[in-house]
Scaffold this motif. Structure first.
Motif, PDB file in Angstrom:
ATOM      1  N   TRP A 130       6.928  -7.609  12.014  1.00 30.09           N
ATOM      2  CA  TRP A 130       8.050  -8.006  11.178  1.00 30.09           C
ATOM      3  C   TRP A 130       8.207  -7.013  10.028  1.00 30.09           C
ATOM      4  CZ3 TRP A 130       3.304 -10.361  11.244  1.00 30.09           C
ATOM      5  CH2 TRP A 130       2.595 -10.390  10.046  1.00 30.09           C
ATOM      6  N   ALA A 131       9.326  -7.130   9.318  1.00 32.48           N
ATOM      7  CA  ALA A 131       9.595  -6.294   8.137  1.00 32.48           C
ATOM      8  C   ALA A 131       9.529  -7.180   6.895  1.00 32.48           C
ATOM      9  CB  ALA A 131      10.969  -5.647   8.249  1.00 32.48           C
ATOM     10  N   GLN A 132       9.025  -6.608   5.790  1.00 33.22           N
ATOM     11  CA  GLN A 132       8.941  -7.386   4.558  1.00 33.22           C
ATOM     12  C   GLN A 132       8.951  -6.461   3.339  1.00 33.22           C
ATOM     13  OE1 GLN A 132       5.081  -9.361   5.071  1.00 33.22           O
ATOM     14  NE2 GLN A 132       4.080  -7.826   3.795  1.00 33.22           N
ATOM     15  N   ASP A 133       9.138  -7.088   2.184  1.00 31.43           N
ATOM     16  CA  ASP A 133       8.955  -6.455   0.872  1.00 31.43           C
ATOM     17  C   ASP A 133       9.831  -5.212   0.667  1.00 31.43           C
ATOM     18  OD1 ASP A 133       7.128  -8.428   0.365  1.00 31.43           O
ATOM     19  OD2 ASP A 133       5.367  -7.183   0.725  1.00 31.43           O
ATOM     20  N   ALA A 134      11.134  -5.358   0.835  1.00 31.35           N
ATOM     21  CA  ALA A 134      12.045  -4.280   0.418  1.00 31.35           C
ATOM     22  C   ALA A 134      11.974  -4.173  -1.104  1.00 31.35           C
ATOM     23  CB  ALA A 134      13.475  -4.591   0.861  1.00 31.35           C
ATOM     24  N   ARG A 135      11.721  -2.973  -1.600  1.00 29.47           N
ATOM     25  CA  ARG A 135      11.528  -2.798  -3.039  1.00 29.47           C
ATOM     26  C   ARG A 135      12.008  -1.425  -3.470  1.00 29.47           C
ATOM     27  NH1 ARG A 135       7.166  -2.478   0.126  1.00 29.47           N
ATOM     28  NH2 ARG A 135       5.500  -0.962  -0.274  1.00 29.47           N
ATOM     29  N   ALA A 136      12.243  -1.306  -4.764  1.00 28.94           N
ATOM     30  CA  ALA A 136      12.851  -0.085  -5.293  1.00 28.94           C
ATOM     31  C   ALA A 136      11.899   1.099  -5.207  1.00 28.94           C
ATOM     32  CB  ALA A 136      13.271  -0.307  -6.742  1.00 28.94           C
ATOM     33  N   HIS A 137      12.490   2.240  -4.991  1.00 30.65           N
ATOM     34  CA  HIS A 137      11.819   3.537  -5.032  1.00 30.65           C
ATOM     35  C   HIS A 137      12.772   4.465  -5.765  1.00 30.65           C
ATOM     36  CE1 HIS A 137      10.403   7.461  -3.533  1.00 30.65           C
ATOM     37  NE2 HIS A 137       9.255   6.877  -3.226  1.00 30.65           N
ATOM     38  N   ARG A 138      12.247   5.445  -6.459  1.00 33.04           N
ATOM     39  CA  ARG A 138      13.129   6.308  -7.260  1.00 33.04           C
ATOM     40  C   ARG A 138      14.164   7.041  -6.405  1.00 33.04           C
ATOM     41  NH1 ARG A 138      11.271  11.562  -6.703  1.00 33.04           N
ATOM     42  NH2 ARG A 138       9.147  11.765  -5.899  1.00 33.04           N
ATOM     43  N   ARG A 139      13.917   7.137  -5.101  1.00 29.92           N
ATOM     44  CA  ARG A 139      14.860   7.826  -4.221  1.00 29.92           C
ATOM     45  C   ARG A 139      15.601   6.884  -3.283  1.00 29.92           C
ATOM     46  NH1 ARG A 139      11.606  12.636  -1.512  1.00 29.92           N
ATOM     47  NH2 ARG A 139      13.701  13.358  -0.982  1.00 29.92           N
ATOM     48  N   GLY A 140      15.401   5.583  -3.463  1.00 26.42           N
ATOM     49  CA  GLY A 140      16.083   4.631  -2.584  1.00 26.42           C
ATOM     50  C   GLY A 140      15.352   3.322  -2.527  1.00 26.42           C
ATOM     51  N   VAL A 141      15.023   2.880  -1.311  1.00 29.04           N
ATOM     52  CA  VAL A 141      14.304   1.621  -1.134  1.00 29.04           C
ATOM     53  C   VAL A 141      13.197   1.851  -0.117  1.00 29.04           C
ATOM     54  CG1 VAL A 141      15.854   0.791   0.688  1.00 29.04           C
ATOM     55  CG2 VAL A 141      14.557  -0.850  -0.658  1.00 29.04           C
ATOM     56  N   GLN A 142      12.065   1.207  -0.363  1.00 29.69           N
ATOM     57  CA  GLN A 142      10.985   1.280   0.617  1.00 29.69           C
ATOM     58  C   GLN A 142      10.715  -0.107   1.180  1.00 29.69           C
ATOM     59  OE1 GLN A 142       7.192   2.644  -0.983  1.00 29.69           O
ATOM     60  NE2 GLN A 142       7.736   1.932  -3.012  1.00 29.69           N
ATOM     61  N   VAL A 143      10.213  -0.118   2.401  1.00 30.69           N
ATOM     62  CA  VAL A 143      10.018  -1.373   3.120  1.00 30.69           C
ATOM     63  C   VAL A 143       8.746  -1.269   3.946  1.00 30.69           C
ATOM     64  CG1 VAL A 143      11.447  -0.607   5.070  1.00 30.69           C
ATOM     65  CG2 VAL A 143      11.132  -3.048   4.660  1.00 30.69           C
ATOM     66  N   ASP A 144       8.085  -2.406   4.137  1.00 30.45           N
ATOM     67  CA  ASP A 144       6.870  -2.459   4.950  1.00 30.45           C
ATOM     68  C   ASP A 144       7.187  -3.018   6.327  1.00 30.45           C
ATOM     69  OD1 ASP A 144       5.345  -1.543   2.822  1.00 30.45           O
ATOM     70  OD2 ASP A 144       4.758  -3.558   2.178  1.00 30.45           O
ATOM     71  N   LEU A 145       6.705  -2.346   7.354  1.00 29.29           N
ATOM     72  CA  LEU A 145       6.713  -2.875   8.719  1.00 29.29           C
ATOM     73  C   LEU A 145       5.279  -3.264   9.043  1.00 29.29           C
ATOM     74  CD1 LEU A 145       9.202  -3.109  10.616  1.00 29.29           C
ATOM     75  CD2 LEU A 145       9.529  -1.557   8.694  1.00 29.29           C
ATOM     76  N   VAL A 146       5.087  -4.537   9.340  1.00 30.04           N
ATOM     77  CA  VAL A 146       3.743  -5.076   9.536  1.00 30.04           C
ATOM     78  C   VAL A 146       3.542  -5.381  11.015  1.00 30.04           C
ATOM     79  CG1 VAL A 146       2.099  -6.850   8.826  1.00 30.04           C
ATOM     80  CG2 VAL A 146       3.898  -6.109   7.241  1.00 30.04           C
ATOM     81  N   ALA A 147       2.372  -5.000  11.530  1.00 31.88           N
ATOM     82  CA  ALA A 147       2.008  -5.329  12.909  1.00 31.88           C
ATOM     83  C   ALA A 147       0.627  -5.960  12.907  1.00 31.88           C
ATOM     84  CB  ALA A 147       2.019  -4.087  13.785  1.00 31.88           C
ATOM     85  N   GLU A 148       0.475  -7.030  13.646  1.00 32.20           N
ATOM     86  CA  GLU A 148      -0.817  -7.688  13.776  1.00 32.20           C
ATOM     87  C   GLU A 148      -1.186  -7.817  15.249  1.00 32.20           C
ATOM     88  OE1 GLU A 148      -0.956 -10.482   9.755  1.00 32.20           O
ATOM     89  OE2 GLU A 148      -0.595 -11.439  11.705  1.00 32.20           O
ATOM     90  N   VAL A 149      -2.488  -7.691  15.512  1.00 34.45           N
ATOM     91  CA  VAL A 149      -3.034  -7.889  16.853  1.00 34.45           C
ATOM     92  C   VAL A 149      -4.075  -8.993  16.768  1.00 34.45           C
ATOM     93  CG1 VAL A 149      -4.389  -6.858  18.720  1.00 34.45           C
ATOM     94  CG2 VAL A 149      -2.608  -5.510  17.575  1.00 34.45           C
ATOM     95  N   LEU A 150      -3.925 -10.008  17.620  1.00 38.93           N
ATOM     96  CA  LEU A 150      -4.859 -11.125  17.652  1.00 38.93           C
ATOM     97  C   LEU A 150      -5.554 -11.178  19.002  1.00 38.93           C
ATOM     98  CD1 LEU A 150      -2.142 -12.023  15.908  1.00 38.93           C
ATOM     99  CD2 LEU A 150      -3.423 -14.150  15.685  1.00 38.93           C
ATOM    100  N   VAL A 151      -6.820 -11.606  18.981  1.00 38.08           N
ATOM    101  CA  VAL A 151      -7.592 -11.825  20.202  1.00 38.08           C
ATOM    102  C   VAL A 151      -8.119 -13.250  20.150  1.00 38.08           C
ATOM    103  CG1 VAL A 151      -9.529 -11.084  21.623  1.00 38.08           C
ATOM    104  CG2 VAL A 151      -8.256  -9.392  20.278  1.00 38.08           C
TER     105      VAL A 151
END
Length: 315
Positions: A130-151
């Motif tokens: 999923w994608a989360q935490d869109a936040r300001a950056h001096r050159r635009g916006v940064q965002v986190d793409l999170v991946a999880e693996v479960l066993v």
């Protein structure tokens, strides 16, 4: 690494299987055309989920990956390979019609990954992204793409990839990124030197599925302002992780990398792997108690051009 699991408000979209990067990239290229800065960025509140991912058939793929990045032969999937397995699902989130940022032109800033238990060839996985935490950056916006693996229902791996979209605007009230000025950096004593050939991007593209032309083609790289093809960030980070090695990093570890200047191909990169205690004897960079783990840096051979840096620490 912060919380685990997607925000509670997110819905879940079940996919029958992990998608292929080739088709996703073509969709992302087409979809990038209409995505331009206008309103503040709003991320889709959805988690993509695939269950029953059988790794038995990944033996040849894993062996090719291990050879390329310099890891010893093993049935344990290193963090870089887990990133490769999960990356298509994260990319599927990024090419959705309601994902507000264009795939083309996104700048890969950093990665933080945790291996919380060894994942072995033959185990059956659940993968989420999923994608989360869109936040300001001096050159635009940064965002986190999170991946999880479960066993077997237990979290085994969590990777957070942070990207920058230039010119876009963060949502109202979103926290700004910490962008304090970086300290002056001088190359440490190298512990390795990598000579990367012109085909390095194509070789990593073959094992990762990431055939972005900035990595595989001089013409494709020039279209984005590079004089020639550049190495994949996750390739050089995985090479550094391999330099630390399985024995030193242990079965459970956190692996971080920050990217500074791209590695042009062909090119020569000097690398330094140091004990954290030699760099930060107080342990202040990693919580209380004695410092442990390793710090690594990569830079242009003979120059002060820093390409990447990161840490490998026990969990």
């Amino acid at each position: 690494m912060g919380r685990t699991g997607a925000p509670a408000s997110y819905g879940v979209s079940e996919l029958a299987r992990l998608p292929k990067l080739g088709g996703l990239f073509a969709k992302g290229v087409a979809g990038s055309v209409g995505k331009r800065p206008k309103d503040a960025v709003r991320l889709p509140e959805v988690t993509y989920r695939v269950v029953g991912v059988d790794t038995t058939a990944e033996a040849a793929h894993l062996a090719a990956y291990l050879r390329l990045v310099g890891e010893p032969s093993s049935d344990v999937l290193p963090a870089g390979f887990l990133h490769v397995l999960a990356f298509p699902l994260a990319t599927a989130v990024m090419v959705r019609g309601d994902f507000p940022l264009p795939l083309l032109g996104l700048v890969h800033l950093r990665n933080v990954a945790r291996v919380l238990r060894p994942v072995r060839l033959g185990e059956t996985l659940e993968v989420r992204a999923w994608a989360q935490d869109a936040r300001a950056h001096r050159r635009g916006v940064q965002v986190d793409l999170v991946a999880e693996v479960l066993v077997d229902g237990d979290l085994a791996y969590r990777g957070v990839s942070t990207y920058l979209a230039k010119g876009f605007t963060a949502p109202d009230g979103a926290a700004s990124a910490d962008e304090s000025p970086r300290e002056e950096w001088a190359p440490p004593l190298p512990t390795a030197r990598w000579k990367l050939g012109g085909g390095t991007g194509r070789a990593y593209g073959a094992v990762s599925g990431d055939q972005n032309p900035i990595h595989t083609s001089k013409l494709g790289a020039r279209a984005f302002g590079f004089p020639r093809a550049i190495a994949h960030g996750m390739y050089v980070a995985a090479r550094a992780l391999a330099e630390v090695g399985p024995a030193r990093r242990g079965e459970t570890y956190e692996w971080t990398v920050e990217f500074f200047k791209p590695v042009l191909l062909p090119g020569t990169v000097d690398v330094s792997i140091r004990n954290v205690a030699d760099v930060d004897p107080t342990g202040s960079a990693g919580g209380s108690g004695p410092a442990s783990g390793y710090v690594y840096d990569g830079w242009r051979s003979g120059k002060n051009t820093r390409h990447f840096g990161g840490t490998v620490r026990p969990v």
